[in-house]
Scaffold this motif. Structure first.
Motif, PDB file in Angstrom:
ATOM      1  N   ALA A   1       0.815  -1.221   0.000  1.00  0.00           N
ATOM      2  CA  ALA A   1       0.000   0.000   0.000  1.00  0.00           C
ATOM      3  C   ALA A   1       0.844   1.265   0.000  1.00  0.00           C
ATOM      4  CB  ALA A   1      -0.931   0.004   1.209  1.00  0.00           C
ATOM      5  N   ALA A   2       2.098   1.148   0.469  1.00  0.00           N
ATOM      6  CA  ALA A   2       2.930   2.346   0.590  1.00  0.00           C
ATOM      7  C   ALA A   2       4.400   1.983   0.438  1.00  0.00           C
ATOM      8  CB  ALA A   2       2.695   3.021   1.947  1.00  0.00           C
ATOM      9  N   LYS A   3       5.185   2.992   0.147  1.00  0.00           N
ATOM     10  CA  LYS A   3       6.633   2.805  -0.006  1.00  0.00           C
ATOM     11  C   LYS A   3       7.249   2.210   1.255  1.00  0.00           C
ATOM     12  CE  LYS A   3       9.246   6.501   0.371  1.00  0.00           C
ATOM     13  NZ  LYS A   3       9.931   7.781   0.065  1.00  0.00           N
ATOM     14  N   SER A   4       6.824   2.668   2.410  1.00  0.00           N
ATOM     15  CA  SER A   4       7.417   2.197   3.662  1.00  0.00           C
ATOM     16  C   SER A   4       7.207   0.701   3.853  1.00  0.00           C
ATOM     17  CB  SER A   4       6.834   2.974   4.843  1.00  0.00           C
ATOM     18  OG  SER A   4       5.427   2.862   4.882  1.00  0.00           O
ATOM     19  N   GLU A   5       6.014   0.191   3.506  1.00  0.00           N
ATOM     20  CA  GLU A   5       5.749  -1.235   3.629  1.00  0.00           C
ATOM     21  C   GLU A   5       6.663  -2.029   2.705  1.00  0.00           C
ATOM     22  OE1 GLU A   5       1.675  -2.077   2.933  1.00  0.00           O
ATOM     23  OE2 GLU A   5       0.942  -0.865   4.624  1.00  0.00           O
ATOM     24  N   LEU A   6       6.848  -1.532   1.504  1.00  0.00           N
ATOM     25  CA  LEU A   6       7.707  -2.204   0.531  1.00  0.00           C
ATOM     26  C   LEU A   6       9.147  -2.248   1.032  1.00  0.00           C
ATOM     27  CD1 LEU A   6       8.488  -3.447  -2.141  1.00  0.00           C
ATOM     28  CD2 LEU A   6       8.226  -1.203  -3.227  1.00  0.00           C
ATOM     29  N   VAL A   7       9.644  -1.164   1.584  1.00  0.00           N
ATOM     30  CA  VAL A   7      11.022  -1.139   2.073  1.00  0.00           C
ATOM     31  C   VAL A   7      11.198  -2.095   3.250  1.00  0.00           C
ATOM     32  CG1 VAL A   7      12.793   0.308   3.134  1.00  0.00           C
ATOM     33  CG2 VAL A   7      11.463   1.188   1.217  1.00  0.00           C
ATOM     34  N   VAL A   8      10.209  -2.180   4.141  1.00  0.00           N
ATOM     35  CA  VAL A   8      10.302  -3.132   5.251  1.00  0.00           C
ATOM     36  C   VAL A   8      10.459  -4.550   4.722  1.00  0.00           C
ATOM     37  CG1 VAL A   8       9.044  -4.198   7.160  1.00  0.00           C
ATOM     38  CG2 VAL A   8       9.057  -1.725   6.927  1.00  0.00           C
ATOM     39  N   ASP A   9       9.627  -4.940   3.763  1.00  0.00           N
ATOM     40  CA  ASP A   9       9.728  -6.285   3.216  1.00  0.00           C
ATOM     41  C   ASP A   9      11.045  -6.497   2.471  1.00  0.00           C
ATOM     42  OD1 ASP A   9       7.293  -6.823   4.287  1.00  0.00           O
ATOM     43  OD2 ASP A   9       6.213  -6.967   2.391  1.00  0.00           O
ATOM     44  N   ALA A  10      11.548  -5.432   1.833  1.00  0.00           N
ATOM     45  CA  ALA A  10      12.808  -5.543   1.099  1.00  0.00           C
ATOM     46  C   ALA A  10      13.979  -5.813   2.037  1.00  0.00           C
ATOM     47  CB  ALA A  10      13.061  -4.268   0.290  1.00  0.00           C
ATOM     48  N   VAL A  11      13.953  -5.213   3.214  1.00  0.00           N
ATOM     49  CA  VAL A  11      15.048  -5.451   4.162  1.00  0.00           C
ATOM     50  C   VAL A  11      14.791  -6.709   4.980  1.00  0.00           C
ATOM     51  CG1 VAL A  11      14.150  -4.086   6.087  1.00  0.00           C
ATOM     52  CG2 VAL A  11      16.603  -4.295   5.789  1.00  0.00           C
ATOM     53  N   ALA A  12      13.531  -7.099   5.150  1.00  0.00           N
ATOM     54  CA  ALA A  12      13.216  -8.288   5.946  1.00  0.00           C
ATOM     55  C   ALA A  12      13.834  -9.539   5.335  1.00  0.00           C
ATOM     56  CB  ALA A  12      11.705  -8.451   6.080  1.00  0.00           C
ATOM     57  N   VAL A  13      13.835  -9.646   4.010  1.00  0.00           N
ATOM     58  CA  VAL A  13      14.393 -10.848   3.392  1.00  0.00           C
ATOM     59  C   VAL A  13      15.903 -10.939   3.609  1.00  0.00           C
ATOM     60  CG1 VAL A  13      12.568 -11.029   1.677  1.00  0.00           C
ATOM     61  CG2 VAL A  13      14.633  -9.763   1.108  1.00  0.00           C
ATOM     62  N   LEU A  14      16.567  -9.797   3.809  1.00  0.00           N
ATOM     63  CA  LEU A  14      17.990  -9.829   4.121  1.00  0.00           C
ATOM     64  C   LEU A  14      18.215 -10.408   5.515  1.00  0.00           C
ATOM     65  CD1 LEU A  14      19.157  -6.355   2.740  1.00  0.00           C
ATOM     66  CD2 LEU A  14      19.200  -8.584   1.590  1.00  0.00           C
TER      67      LEU A  14
ATOM     68  N   ILE B   1       7.252  -3.581  11.084  1.00  0.00           N
ATOM     69  CA  ILE B   1       8.661  -3.871  11.349  1.00  0.00           C
ATOM     70  C   ILE B   1       8.789  -4.973  12.388  1.00  0.00           C
ATOM     71  CG2 ILE B   1      10.796  -2.932  12.333  1.00  0.00           C
ATOM     72  CD1 ILE B   1       9.948  -0.213  11.138  1.00  0.00           C
ATOM     73  N   ARG B   2       7.985  -4.877  13.430  1.00  0.00           N
ATOM     74  CA  ARG B   2       8.034  -5.891  14.493  1.00  0.00           C
ATOM     75  C   ARG B   2       7.670  -7.270  13.949  1.00  0.00           C
ATOM     76  NH1 ARG B   2       5.441  -3.191  17.834  1.00  0.00           N
ATOM     77  NH2 ARG B   2       3.344  -3.973  17.425  1.00  0.00           N
ATOM     78  N   GLU B   3       6.630  -7.306  13.121  1.00  0.00           N
ATOM     79  CA  GLU B   3       6.166  -8.589  12.596  1.00  0.00           C
ATOM     80  C   GLU B   3       7.118  -9.166  11.555  1.00  0.00           C
ATOM     81  OE1 GLU B   3       2.378 -10.349  10.000  1.00  0.00           O
ATOM     82  OE2 GLU B   3       2.272  -8.355  10.904  1.00  0.00           O
ATOM     83  N   ALA B   4       7.552  -8.326  10.613  1.00  0.00           N
ATOM     84  CA  ALA B   4       8.336  -8.809   9.470  1.00  0.00           C
ATOM     85  C   ALA B   4       9.802  -9.042   9.796  1.00  0.00           C
ATOM     86  CB  ALA B   4       8.216  -7.826   8.305  1.00  0.00           C
ATOM     87  N   ILE B   5      10.345  -8.296  10.760  1.00  0.00           N
ATOM     88  CA  ILE B   5      11.775  -8.402  11.062  1.00  0.00           C
ATOM     89  C   ILE B   5      12.010  -8.941  12.463  1.00  0.00           C
ATOM     90  CG2 ILE B   5      13.951  -7.151  11.266  1.00  0.00           C
ATOM     91  CD1 ILE B   5      12.893  -5.161   9.199  1.00  0.00           C
ATOM     92  N   VAL B   6      11.520  -8.230  13.464  1.00  0.00           N
ATOM     93  CA  VAL B   6      11.849  -8.584  14.851  1.00  0.00           C
ATOM     94  C   VAL B   6      11.315  -9.963  15.219  1.00  0.00           C
ATOM     95  CG1 VAL B   6      11.552  -7.946  17.265  1.00  0.00           C
ATOM     96  CG2 VAL B   6      11.966  -6.166  15.542  1.00  0.00           C
ATOM     97  N   ASP B   7      10.020 -10.179  15.059  1.00  0.00           N
ATOM     98  CA  ASP B   7       9.435 -11.453  15.485  1.00  0.00           C
ATOM     99  C   ASP B   7      10.003 -12.623  14.701  1.00  0.00           C
ATOM    100  OD1 ASP B   7       7.938 -10.140  17.358  1.00  0.00           O
ATOM    101  OD2 ASP B   7       6.064 -10.170  16.208  1.00  0.00           O
ATOM    102  N   ARG B   8      10.253 -12.421  13.404  1.00  0.00           N
ATOM    103  CA  ARG B   8      10.791 -13.528  12.602  1.00  0.00           C
ATOM    104  C   ARG B   8      12.204 -13.893  13.035  1.00  0.00           C
ATOM    105  NH1 ARG B   8       8.481 -11.930   7.112  1.00  0.00           N
ATOM    106  NH2 ARG B   8      10.583 -11.802   6.270  1.00  0.00           N
ATOM    107  N   GLN B   9      13.006 -12.905  13.460  1.00  0.00           N
ATOM    108  CA  GLN B   9      14.388 -13.205  13.814  1.00  0.00           C
ATOM    109  C   GLN B   9      14.548 -13.782  15.218  1.00  0.00           C
ATOM    110  OE1 GLN B   9      16.365 -13.422  11.335  1.00  0.00           O
ATOM    111  NE2 GLN B   9      14.633 -12.598  10.185  1.00  0.00           N
ATOM    112  N   LYS B  10      13.478 -13.787  15.997  1.00  0.00           N
ATOM    113  CA  LYS B  10      13.551 -14.440  17.306  1.00  0.00           C
ATOM    114  C   LYS B  10      13.756 -15.947  17.172  1.00  0.00           C
ATOM    115  CE  LYS B  10      10.969 -10.886  19.744  1.00  0.00           C
ATOM    116  NZ  LYS B  10       9.712 -10.487  20.393  1.00  0.00           N
TER     117      LYS B  10
END
Length: 224
Positions: free
Chosen positions: A62-75, A128-137
């Motif tokens: 829906a927005a640029k910010s969401e796309l960037v979160v997913d782009a860094v989450a895969v890293l 950010i919490r869902e896509a990055i933080v929680d997944r990396q736990k």
């Protein structure tokens, strides 16, 4: 290492999403962010680089910010916890790997941009919490399980909520320390720092103070 699959998205009606297109979009997002910066990054620029229509992006994000979160989450999904034989070595290894990931321009630029943007966007913080933080736990869970099997840590408490609180605390301590040193203080996270950090985490302040002293000053024999 092959790039991991993009994060799952809610099911939508219509044609299935193309994994190849998603990968191209996320890669284009990271490259564009490094080259033009957050303020000049647009969905049009990303679509052009990825070779897709802009409407394709908006169907997914829906927005640029969401796309960037997913782009860094895969890293961050590339992070692994190899078995190095003991808990201390595992901690040192994940600290070094995490710091190396943060040194990559695409990770550093994307993460700092979305964190800054999230200060006034509650929904973005949740993403950010869902896509990055929680997944990396998962790394903490894997490391604790491995250490418990070796007999280095006690079993989990009977209350699952207490286990979750412990996992959260461990993750916060490790991730917070590495992010602060790498991105805020802009200091190196090398083998020496990782060793001292692992000592602090596993043995406490007294042991960490001793380990920070030069080798020539440690374990000196008593003189009379």
């Amino acid at each position: 290492m092959a790039a991991p699959d993009p994060p799952p998205a809610p099911q939508r009606r219509g044609r299935p999403r193309s994994v190849a297109a998603d990968r191209a979009i996320l890669a284009a997002t990271r490259a564009a962010l490094v080259e033009v910066g957050w303020s000049r990054l647009t969905m049009s620029e990303i679509a052009l680089r990825a070779g897709v229509a802009k409407t394709t992006l908006y169907r997914r994000w829906a927005a640029k910010s969401e796309l960037v979160v997913d782009a860094v989450a895969v890293l961050f999904d590339e992070l692994e916890l190899p078995d190095r034989g003991c808990l201390r070595a595992d901690v040192e290894g994940v600290v070094i790997s995490f710091a190396a990931l943060l040194r990559r321009p695409e990770t550093k630029t994307a993460l700092m941009a979305v964190l800054a943007e999230s200060t006034t966007d509650r929904a973005l913080r949740a993403r950010i919490r869902e896509a990055i933080v929680d997944r990396q736990k998962r790394l903490v869970l894997d490391g604790r399980s491995r250490a418990q099997q070796r007999g280095e840590l006690p079993p989990d408490p009977p209350d699952p909520a207490e286990t979750a609180r412990v996992v959260d605390l461990i993750f916060d301590v490790i991730a917070g320390a590495v992010v602060h040193r790498s991105l805020v203080s802009d200091c190196p996270v090398d083998e020496t720092w990782a060793r001292q950090f692992a000592t602090l985490l596993l043995e406490g302040l007294g042991a960490a103070s001793t380990s920070a002293r030069p080798q020539s000053e440690q374990a000196q024999p008593d003189t009379f």
